[in-house]
Design a protein around this motif. Sequence first.
Motif, PDB file in Angstrom:
ATOM      1  N   THR A  48     -14.506 -68.718 -22.759  1.00  2.00           N
ATOM      2  CA  THR A  48     -15.105 -69.992 -22.358  1.00  2.00           C
ATOM      3  C   THR A  48     -15.907 -69.786 -21.077  1.00  2.00           C
ATOM      4  O   THR A  48     -15.799 -68.754 -20.414  1.00  2.00           O
ATOM      5  N   CYS A  49     -16.696 -70.794 -20.754  1.00  2.00           N
ATOM      6  CA  CYS A  49     -17.562 -70.771 -19.581  1.00  2.00           C
ATOM      7  C   CYS A  49     -16.769 -70.326 -18.344  1.00  2.00           C
ATOM      8  O   CYS A  49     -15.661 -70.811 -18.140  1.00  2.00           O
ATOM      9  N   ASP A  74     -17.469 -70.847 -28.214  1.00  2.00           N
ATOM     10  CA  ASP A  74     -17.539 -71.959 -27.266  1.00  2.00           C
ATOM     11  C   ASP A  74     -18.843 -72.715 -27.495  1.00  2.00           C
ATOM     12  O   ASP A  74     -19.926 -72.155 -27.311  1.00  2.00           O
ATOM     13  N   SER A 115     -21.627 -72.605 -25.064  1.00  2.00           N
ATOM     14  CA  SER A 115     -22.467 -71.404 -24.916  1.00  2.00           C
ATOM     15  C   SER A 115     -23.910 -71.684 -25.318  1.00  2.00           C
ATOM     16  O   SER A 115     -24.824 -71.015 -24.830  1.00  2.00           O
TER      17      SER A 115
END
Length: 81
Positions: free
Chosen positions: A17-18, A44, A47
């Motif tokens: 994830t980010c 994700d 993204s």
Amino acid sequence: MSGEFNIAETLDVKGATCPMPVVKTKGAIDDLSSGAVLEVLATDSGSMSDLDGWATGADGVEMLEQVEGDGVYRHYVRKTE
């Protein structure tokens, strides 16, 4: 679609994830030759905007295409420098 690109390398960041997809993509792009295309596979949904925003603001990269299918987001980024 991806058939138009000569993919030099595929980076699998599924499950990350980010900000990890962007961080790992930047690292992978740095290792490629100018003109090479990196395929990034992510799960994700963020993204899509994160990688596009990074590519737009970064020197030496170009976002070629982003495709979503079967819960996987595919990003095609070319190193331009």
